[in-house]
Design a protein around this motif. Structure first.
Motif: not given
Length: 394
Positions: A2-3, A33, A39, A42-43, A59
């Motif tokens: 998803w990332n 998750y 997390i 990645n964000t 996420s």
């Protein structure tokens, strides 16, 4: 996965790549998750936009959104860990000036070669992973961008994972894409897990050179990708490649044991050498010329000390009259100190860089090798006073 999807959405705001190479490894992830560390990584670095918001909401479990949208919650207690590097550009690491995201792993760990060639069973991906795997492919195809799905070779592949990768390959073919599992091509690309792996999930610098050479060859044969070499607009890629090449040379230096081979490698124009010679060596000083010549180090003999001087790449070395020499080197502080040792009744020298002492032998010659391109210590080794014929001690 998803990332990856949200990265692509964000990238397509400003880019129209000629090819997307989609790494298939994440298709085996079976949790909705992942850990907090990933997390964050990645964000947090995404620019604020709807894509970042959607990526974070995807996420992170909803009950924890506040912990990540208010990002200071994750790092505000770090003040107890702050160091000098936190206040330097790129944390004081020149590699990040032109970094393209690839960390070249220098470790070597031997593994037996896995064999998943006989796996034929298919296992499904997790529902969430397959959803975003498909969405990523479909997004690229909506923009008429070809996609190559490739699975990097790694030593820890299990048969259960290969069963999922077979499904990933089936889905890629469903969209008319090429899918290459390099875990079925070890011999073809020359991967030897006794020397090419860093850990179960990653190749090291040797393995990566073999793999990327094979991947690049495949891309050139099957896709139209422009050659940007020599294009000033892509100069940062050349600079990053130069850094990685230097890092690999430095690793090969550290893996070299023979003094003669080290002598050749020390001629690198980017190296500065700091050579300290303890006074105790005077008892063996008839052997010092042989040592210096064997290491290809130009030297001079004064009435009171030996020195090594070469304006090209050797900045300072030798026994000093002063008690300390300080040099500012890039963002580092280097000191060469001289003190009287009561036990040996002689003066000894120590080279210190940023509070780390680089000294391998007592009563001998110590050499610190510093790379001005990577702005880092390459190696430190010593040779005992009684063994000036080349025994290297690290």
């Amino acid at each position: 996965m998803w990332n990856t999807y949200y990265y692509l959405k964000e990238a397509l705001k400003t880019q129209r790549p000629e090819l997307i190479v989609l790494e298939a490894y994440c298709t085996v992830f079976d949790s909705d998750y992942i850990d907090d560390s990933r997390i964050i990584k990645n964000t947090f670095a995404m620019k604020w936009s709807k894509n970042k918001v959607d990526a974070m909401k995807t996420s992170v479990p909803q009950e924890r959104w506040a912990e990540f949208f208010l990002s200071y919650i994750q790092y505000h207690t770090r003040y107890t860990e702050l160091s000098k590097e936190d206040f330097l550009k790129n944390k004081g690491d020149v590699r990040y000036e032109n970094w393209k995201g690839f960390g070249c792993n220098m470790a070597t760990t031997a593994f037996p070669a896995p064999n998943v060639e006989n796996v034929t069973e298919r296992k499904p991906m997790s529902e969430k992973t397959e959803k975003y795997y498909r969405k990523t492919i479909e997004l690229a195809l909506e923009h008429n961008i070809p996609v190559l799905v490739a699975l990097s070779p790694y030593a820890g592949i299990a048969e259960s994972e290969q069963a999922v990768f077979l499904t990933a390959g089936d889905i890629a073919k469903e969209y008319g894409l090429n899918f290459i599992n390099y875990n079925l091509l070890y011999d073809t690309i020359g991967i030897d897990f006794s020397q090419d792996a860093a850990d179960p999930a990653h190749l090291n610098y040797r393995g990566n050179q073999k793999y990327t050479a094979a991947l690049g060859k495949y891309i050139k044969q099957h896709y139209k990708v422009s050659d940007r070499r020599g294009n000033p607009s892509y100069g940062s890629w050349d600079a990053d490649a130069e850094y990685i090449a230097a890092a690999i040379r430095n690793q090969e230096f550290r893996e070299t044991a023979a003094a003669g081979e080290l002598a050749e490698k020390m001629q690198n124009r980017n190296y500065r050498l700091y050579v300290s010679v303890d006074d105790e060596c005077k008892a063996n000083e008839q052997n010092l010329p042989e040592l210096f010549e064997g290491l290809q180090l130009p030297y001079v003999k004064d009435s009171s000390f030996w020195a090594v001087e070469d304006a090209n790449h050797i900045t300072y070395a030798g026994n000093m009259d002063e008690d300390a020499l300080h040099q500012r080197m890039d963002h580092h502080d280097l000191y060469i100190t001289r003190r009287f040792d009561e036990d040996s009744q002689s003066y000894v020298q120590t080279v210190t860089l940023d509070r780390t002492v680089y000294r391998k032998v007592d009563g001998g010659v110590n050499i610190l090798v510093y790379d001005t391109l990577t702005q880092s210590v390459v190696d430190c080794f010593g040779i005992q006073a009684e063994s000036f014929h080349g025994e290297v001690i690290r």
